[in-house]
Write an enzyme that holds these catalytic residues in place. Structure first.
Site, short mmCIF file in Angstrom:
data_model
loop_
_atom_site.label_atom_id
_atom_site.label_comp_id
_atom_site.label_asym_id
_atom_site.label_seq_id
_atom_site.Cartn_x
_atom_site.Cartn_y
_atom_site.Cartn_z
N TYR A 266 1.06 -1.49 -0.11
CA TYR A 266 -0.09 0.16 -0.17
C TYR A 266 0.79 0.84 0.72
O TYR A 266 0.18 2.43 -0.07
CB TYR A 266 -1.49 -0.51 1.11
CG TYR A 266 -2.26 -0.67 1.28
CD1 TYR A 266 -2.87 -1.42 0.90
CD2 TYR A 266 -1.83 -2.41 2.66
CE1 TYR A 266 -3.85 -1.74 0.52
CE2 TYR A 266 -2.57 -3.62 2.26
CZ TYR A 266 -3.30 -3.04 1.61
OH TYR A 266 -4.39 -3.94 1.38
N HIS B 85 -4.79 5.72 -0.92
CA HIS B 85 -5.00 5.92 0.13
C HIS B 85 -3.80 7.05 1.39
O HIS B 85 -4.46 6.59 2.47
CB HIS B 85 -5.45 4.71 0.38
CG HIS B 85 -7.58 5.40 1.28
ND1 HIS B 85 -8.04 5.96 1.17
CD2 HIS B 85 -8.30 3.81 1.29
CE1 HIS B 85 -9.18 5.33 1.61
NE2 HIS B 85 -9.00 4.39 2.32
N TYR C 163 -5.17 -0.19 8.88
CA TYR C 163 -6.27 -0.20 7.85
C TYR C 163 -7.26 1.05 8.91
O TYR C 163 -7.33 1.31 9.50
CB TYR C 163 -6.97 -1.39 7.81
CG TYR C 163 -5.33 -2.44 7.27
CD1 TYR C 163 -5.24 -2.15 6.23
CD2 TYR C 163 -5.67 -3.42 8.89
CE1 TYR C 163 -4.80 -3.25 5.55
CE2 TYR C 163 -4.60 -4.42 7.98
CZ TYR C 163 -3.42 -4.52 6.47
OH TYR C 163 -3.77 -4.99 6.75
N ASN D 203 -10.39 2.44 7.97
CA ASN D 203 -10.85 2.28 7.53
C ASN D 203 -11.69 2.38 9.32
O ASN D 203 -12.71 2.40 10.31
CB ASN D 203 -11.87 1.23 7.13
CG ASN D 203 -12.16 1.56 5.94
OD1 ASN D 203 -12.00 1.92 5.29
ND2 ASN D 203 -12.71 0.28 5.13
#
Length: 183
Positions: free
Chosen positions: A15, A20, A67, A69
């Protein structure tokens, strides 16, 4: 006075260079201005943490390991551990509602559909914190899902342009630290 800078992103190498994770990348870049300071994994606070002393006080940087969320879990744990006032929290987050490279500083703002911001607001029971929203734009093609876009890698052009974004972010971060920002 202790201040908390929360970088929103996802842990894991896969990532690192995704839209993001621009919050993580921005925090890394801001931290470079304080030589010799690095993030350390702190499992009990669900985060990687770095502490710096500035002329305005202690600044704690975190990269939650929960993460995007679920960012609120880590933010609340760190806020309570260090007894930080909600209005002394700055969240670095990607913003698909801003064109790539635009940086915006706001307090007591909504989430704009960002699930990490929503998680933080729910965990804190307040949105009285500051947000440094980092524009990543929207997909050029209609057939690209927004979730795929934000989890997608930066283009070569964006990788070049990100340096200007970091310069603007540093200026707004400095204003926030000194209390000279405007909402």
């Amino acid at each position: 006075m202790t201040m908390l800078v929360v970088a929103i992103g996802n842990p894991g190498r896969q990532y690192t260079w995704t839209r993001h994770n621009i919050g993580f990348l921005c925090a890394d870049r801001l931290l470079q201005e304080f030589s010799g300071v690095h993030f350390k994994e702190t499992p009990k606070l669900f985060s990687d943490i770095a502490k710096v002393e500035s002329s305005q006080g202690t600044v704690i940087f975190i990269k939650p390991r929960t993460y995007v969320n679920l960012s609120g879990k880590a933010v609340l744990a760190v806020k309570e551990y260090y007894n930080i006032a909600t209005d002394r929290i700055l969240v670095l987050a990607d913003d698909v509602n801003q064109p790539f490279g635009k940086v915006r500083l706001r307090q007591s703002a909504g989430g704009g559909g960002h699930k990490g911001i929503k998680s933080i607001t729910q965990s804190l029971g307040s949105n009285d914190y500051w947000q440094l929203r980092l524009g990543v734009g929207r997909p050029q093609r209609e057939d690209v899902e927004l979730s795929d876009f934000v989890l997608g890698q930066f283009t070569e052009e964006e990788q070049i342009g990100i340096q200007s974004l970091f310069i603007e972010a540093w200026a707004l971060f400095s204003q926030w630290c000194s209390g000279t920002q405007t909402a």
